[in-house]
Design a protein around this motif. Structure first.
Motif, PDB file in Angstrom:
ATOM      1  N   ILE A  72       0.147  -3.388   7.432  1.00  0.00           N
ATOM      2  CA  ILE A  72      -1.172  -2.756   7.497  1.00  0.00           C
ATOM      3  C   ILE A  72      -1.267  -1.579   6.520  1.00  0.00           C
ATOM      4  O   ILE A  72      -2.246  -1.439   5.788  1.00  0.00           O
ATOM      5  CB  ILE A  72      -1.490  -2.305   8.938  1.00  0.00           C
ATOM      6  N   LEU A  73      -0.235  -0.722   6.492  1.00  0.00           N
ATOM      7  CA  LEU A  73      -0.269   0.460   5.628  1.00  0.00           C
ATOM      8  C   LEU A  73      -0.264   0.098   4.145  1.00  0.00           C
ATOM      9  O   LEU A  73      -0.957   0.726   3.348  1.00  0.00           O
ATOM     10  CB  LEU A  73       0.894   1.388   5.943  1.00  0.00           C
ATOM     11  N   VAL A  74       0.528  -0.902   3.780  1.00  0.00           N
ATOM     12  CA  VAL A  74       0.594  -1.286   2.373  1.00  0.00           C
ATOM     13  C   VAL A  74      -0.747  -1.846   1.901  1.00  0.00           C
ATOM     14  O   VAL A  74      -1.152  -1.628   0.764  1.00  0.00           O
ATOM     15  CB  VAL A  74       1.751  -2.281   2.128  1.00  0.00           C
ATOM     16  N   GLU A  75      -1.461  -2.542   2.790  1.00  0.00           N
ATOM     17  CA  GLU A  75      -2.792  -3.034   2.429  1.00  0.00           C
ATOM     18  C   GLU A  75      -3.790  -1.883   2.278  1.00  0.00           C
ATOM     19  O   GLU A  75      -4.657  -1.913   1.413  1.00  0.00           O
ATOM     20  CB  GLU A  75      -3.314  -4.011   3.483  1.00  0.00           C
ATOM     21  N   ARG A  76      -3.666  -0.866   3.116  1.00  0.00           N
ATOM     22  CA  ARG A  76      -4.613   0.253   3.102  1.00  0.00           C
ATOM     23  C   ARG A  76      -4.297   1.267   1.998  1.00  0.00           C
ATOM     24  O   ARG A  76      -5.191   1.800   1.367  1.00  0.00           O
ATOM     25  CB  ARG A  76      -4.631   0.958   4.452  1.00  0.00           C
ATOM     26  N   ILE A  77      -3.011   1.569   1.830  1.00  0.00           N
ATOM     27  CA  ILE A  77      -2.584   2.520   0.802  1.00  0.00           C
ATOM     28  C   ILE A  77      -2.181   1.707  -0.422  1.00  0.00           C
ATOM     29  O   ILE A  77      -1.109   1.112  -0.454  1.00  0.00           O
ATOM     30  CB  ILE A  77      -1.403   3.385   1.287  1.00  0.00           C
ATOM     31  N   GLU A  78      -2.992   1.694  -1.385  1.00  0.00           N
ATOM     32  CA  GLU A  78      -2.757   0.846  -2.551  1.00  0.00           C
ATOM     33  C   GLU A  78      -1.912   1.573  -3.587  1.00  0.00           C
ATOM     34  O   GLU A  78      -2.377   1.877  -4.689  1.00  0.00           O
ATOM     35  CB  GLU A  78      -4.083   0.377  -3.121  1.00  0.00           C
ATOM     36  N   SER A  79      -0.690   1.839  -3.224  1.00  0.00           N
ATOM     37  CA  SER A  79       0.250   2.506  -4.116  1.00  0.00           C
ATOM     38  C   SER A  79       1.527   1.669  -4.187  1.00  0.00           C
ATOM     39  O   SER A  79       2.130   1.351  -3.153  1.00  0.00           O
ATOM     40  CB  SER A  79       0.582   3.901  -3.589  1.00  0.00           C
ATOM     41  N   ASP A  80       1.913   1.322  -5.401  1.00  0.00           N
ATOM     42  CA  ASP A  80       3.147   0.551  -5.562  1.00  0.00           C
ATOM     43  C   ASP A  80       4.362   1.332  -5.093  1.00  0.00           C
ATOM     44  O   ASP A  80       5.277   0.776  -4.492  1.00  0.00           O
ATOM     45  CB  ASP A  80       3.326   0.141  -7.026  1.00  0.00           C
TER      46      ASP A  80
END
Length: 135
Positions: A72-80
């Motif tokens: 969920i966080l990786v989808e919301r926070i778009e930072s590699d």
């Protein structure tokens, strides 16, 4: 609302979390049953085994929560960089679980080899006493 990938990750996380809880419950039950009837050496081995297995099961539960949370966080926070750091930390947890499993395998093998050796020595002593008693 949620896409199919989020639902599938949530389902996998739930299965892992339920498995971790079931294993922890099983470890606690086994520990309660056997801890009173053990000699000092066996008690020490079983205590360490209980701690390792509880830690492994708890880490599996943490990993289950990390899977869904990370998805969920990786989808919301778009930072590699965030994704790399988060999943890197998750991989460290997986490596720690694997290391604990290897230590448990080694400790179990070592413990039972010691018991087998002790039983062999006792058998040799019994046979020696039996032979000297025949004369």
């Amino acid at each position: 609302m949620f896409d199919i990938s989020t639902l599938s990750v949530a389902l996998i996380s739930l299965v892992l979390l339920l498995g971790a809880a079931a294993m922890m419950l099983s470890h606690v039950r086994a520990w309660r049953i056997y801890r009173e009837e053990l000699d000092a050496e066996e008690f020490d081995y079983r205590r360490r085994q209980f701690r390792r297995r509880m830690q492994t099961s708890a880490m599996l539960g943490v990993l289950a929560v990390a899977l869904i949370l990370g998805h969920i966080l990786v989808e919301r926070i778009e930072s590699d960089w965030f994704a790399i750091a988060y999943w890197g930390a998750a991989m460290l947890v997986v490596c720690w679980i694997g290391l604990l499993a290897l230590v448990d395998i080694w400790a179990t093998q070592h413990h039972f080899n010691r018991q087998r050796h002790r039983a062999f020595i006792e058998e040799v002593e019994r046979r020696a006493e039996k032979k000297t008693g025949d004369y």
